[in-house]
Design a protein around this motif. Structure first.
Motif, short mmCIF file in Angstrom:
data_model
loop_
_atom_site.label_atom_id
_atom_site.label_comp_id
_atom_site.label_asym_id
_atom_site.label_seq_id
_atom_site.Cartn_x
_atom_site.Cartn_y
_atom_site.Cartn_z
N THR A 125 0.82 -1.22 0.00
CA THR A 125 0.00 0.00 0.00
C THR A 125 0.85 1.26 0.00
OG1 THR A 125 -0.17 0.01 2.42
CG2 THR A 125 -1.89 -1.15 1.21
N TRP A 126 2.14 1.14 0.32
CA TRP A 126 3.02 2.31 0.25
C TRP A 126 3.10 2.85 -1.18
CZ3 TRP A 126 7.89 0.24 3.34
CH2 TRP A 126 7.49 -0.13 4.62
N THR A 129 0.17 5.25 -1.19
CA THR A 129 0.29 6.41 -0.32
C THR A 129 1.46 7.31 -0.72
OG1 THR A 129 1.59 5.12 1.28
CG2 THR A 129 -0.79 5.24 1.63
N VAL A 181 0.89 11.28 -1.27
CA VAL A 181 1.56 12.28 -0.44
C VAL A 181 2.40 13.23 -1.29
CG1 VAL A 181 3.31 12.62 1.35
CG2 VAL A 181 1.56 10.88 1.65
N GLN A 224 4.06 10.28 7.47
CA GLN A 224 3.75 9.18 6.58
C GLN A 224 4.65 7.97 6.82
OE1 GLN A 224 1.02 9.43 4.64
NE2 GLN A 224 1.31 7.24 4.37
N ASP A 258 3.36 4.28 7.95
CA ASP A 258 3.65 3.11 7.12
C ASP A 258 4.49 2.05 7.86
OD1 ASP A 258 2.25 4.03 4.95
OD2 ASP A 258 3.97 4.93 3.95
N ALA A 311 -4.17 9.48 1.90
CA ALA A 311 -2.94 8.79 2.25
C ALA A 311 -2.92 8.36 3.72
CB ALA A 311 -1.74 9.68 1.95
N THR A 315 -5.56 5.62 4.41
CA THR A 315 -5.12 4.31 3.92
C THR A 315 -4.14 3.67 4.90
OG1 THR A 315 -5.42 4.96 1.61
CG2 THR A 315 -3.94 3.11 2.04
N SER A 316 -3.16 4.44 5.38
CA SER A 316 -2.17 3.90 6.31
C SER A 316 -2.82 3.45 7.62
CB SER A 316 -1.10 4.96 6.59
OG SER A 316 -0.36 5.28 5.44
#
Length: 509
Positions: free
Chosen positions: A56-57, A60, A64, A221, A225, A414, A417-418
């Motif tokens: 998923t990074w 994101t 970002v 972020q 993550d 972003a 999601t994290s």
């Protein structure tokens, strides 16, 4: 090259249509890339030997980087010219798309996705700016309507294209398909938009504000993550990142509030209507975007869906949105936008509650139907919220307010999601322990062994079944929390006063 006139002569005929197509296609490509990787994460994770949460990074990092670059658009176009920045951004987007497709490691792919986001961030607002410059005033509303359709259609096609390409060819091609589009749009901009260049002047950039913004956003972020893998605040590194993010954010706020030419104009928050609207947007959009990321992952990793069919199932939310968008746009001028926004977000919450009934045996239409219903309410959320927010600020602040709104929306996606993927993983672990504790393992093993299966195979089947049910329980738990977040965001909007004037939404992006 000298700066052109402030109001260039509008284009006409075929040249106008081609220039408009270039701008619309550019916006389509940039928006497409926000969703095309969603259904491809399992493919990428398997290819690069990484976990799903690490995958998923890829989403994101792009979001970002795009969010960070959006506030710089005004300065870049004022310093170098809108057409130059647009063309260079398009070329850079194409180059980083090539590098994304050629990536052989997670670190390389994330670095290239950041490059994509930095180059793609200014393209959406600049495509709007240039669209307004090449069309006559009486044509601009129609042109913006056509441009807006690309914003609605691209997220629909993103999961379908991503899934089909990943299954039929390989995940690398979800990035390679950008290359001919980027080349065509860059060439078209150089040939068709040259006369629409904006005036330039040696503007000063808020370097300290920019560095502070990069510092706290980057630290936040990375913390989100890496937190789950490092046991969150039990790890000194995560604590350090949290301190950097928190202190950096506070210093950033103090600096930007006192800077004469801030990189992000925080003064617009003095308007209560704007503050309330973007707060509601932050929570609602973050929740919405996070669900759009975890649904295709669950379908592929747990229910055995191919990326193609996961794309079909998730893309239904855009079908009704296309139909309802023009209707809601007309209603926004006649009905209190707060009521429309509240209805839209509550609708998203209700359709999310439908997903709490999903289980590991759900068929395709059980999964796709809430997506289809959700699309009906999306325009009620997005369109009036833009009107409410931008109608609350002074006319001269519209561009700055729209840019900040876009920044917060992208950051919400972003961050959401994290946070949600971490909660999803933790919830699945808890659910696995509960399922395993209640499972009548002895009876199950005896029944399968009686069919002639060896003990190792029986244990593997049982473990797979437990994992599947645990993921289903974790998914429905996330949707329950998401529904509560939607309902909360819907109630927040009533703290805003009714907008004083009609908003010029052409500055929004």
């Amino acid at each position: 090259m000298n700066a052109k006139a402030e109001s260039p002569t509008p284009l006409t005929g075929v040249r106008l249509l081609l220039a408009g197509a270039v701008l619309a296609l550019t916006n389509f490509m940039v928006v497409l890339d926000t969703t095309i990787a969603n259904v491809s994460v399992p493919h990428i994770s398997g290819s690069l030997a990484i976990s799903g949460s690490q995958g998923t990074w890829i989403i994101t990092s792009y979001a970002v980087a795009e969010a960070v670059c959006v506030p710089l658009t005004g300065w870049l176009s004022g310093r170098f010219g809108a057409v130059r920045v647009f063309t260079v951004g398009m070329i850079g987007f194409g180059i980083f798309s090539v590098l994304c497709g050629l990536s052989t490691s997670l670190s390389m792919l994330i670095a290239c996705r950041i490059g994509q986001g930095l180059c793609g961030g200014p393209l959406m607002p600049l495509s709007q700016t240039l669209l307004m410059r090449i069309f006559r005033p009486d044509q601009r509303a129609q042109a913006m309507g056509a441009w807006s359709m690309t914003t609605v259609v691209a997220p629909i096609l993103g999961p379908i294209l991503g899934g089909t390409i990943s299954d039929s060819w390989s995940w690398h091609w979800i990035f390679f398909i950008n290359i001919p589009v980027a080349a065509l749009c860059a060439f078209g901009a150089m040939r068709l938009l040259r006369h629409a260049e904006t005036p330039t002047q040696p503007l000063r950039v808020d370097k300290i504000g920019l560095m502070l913004m990069l510092l706290w956003i980057g630290a936040l972020q990375i913390m989100l993550d890496l937190g789950r893998e490092h046991d969150w605040f039990a790890d000194p590194m995560i604590v350090g990142l949290a301190v950097i993010a928190g202190v950096g954010f506070l210093v950033f706020l103090a600096w930007e509030a006192t800077e004469d030419q801030p990189i992000v104009d925080l003064r617009v928050f003095r308007h209560r209507g704007y503050t309330v609207a973007v707060t509601s947007l932050f929570f609602a959009f973050g929740t919405f975007f996070a669900s759009a990321v975890i649904i295709p992952q669950w379908l592929q990793t747990s229910l055995g869906y191919t990326a193609t069919y996961a794309g079909y199932a998730t893309a239904f939310n855009g079908v009704a949105a296309v139909v309802m968008s023009p209707i809601v746009a007309k209603l926004s001028t006649k009905v209190d936008p707060r009521g429309l926004v509240c209805f839209g977000i509550v609708w998203l919450g209700m359709t999310t509650l439908l997903r709490t009934q999903w289980n590991s045996g759900a068929d395709f239409w059980t999964l796709a139907f809430p997506q289809l219903l959700q699309g009906f309410g999306m325009p009620f959320f997005f369109v009036p919220l833009m009107t409410l927010a931008l109608g609350s600020v002074d006319p001269k602040e519209t561009a700055a307010a729209a840019g900040l709104m876009s920044f917060l929306r992208t950051m919400a996606g972003a961050i959401g999601t994290s946070v949600v993927t971490t909660m999803w993983d933790d919830s699945s672990r808890v659910a696995r322990s509960e399922v395993a504790g209640r499972l009548n393992e002895g009876h199950t093993i005896d029944a399968l062994s009686a069919q002639g299966m060896p003990l190792d195979q029986v244990r593997a089947i049982v473990a797979q079944l437990v994992d599947k049910e645990a993921m289903a329980l974790a998914t429905t738990h996330i949707f329950l929390l998401s529904a509560l977040a939607f309902f909360g965001a819907a109630m927040i909007i009533w703290l805003a006063p009714r907008p004083r004037r009609a908003a010029d939404t052409s500055a929004a992006h």
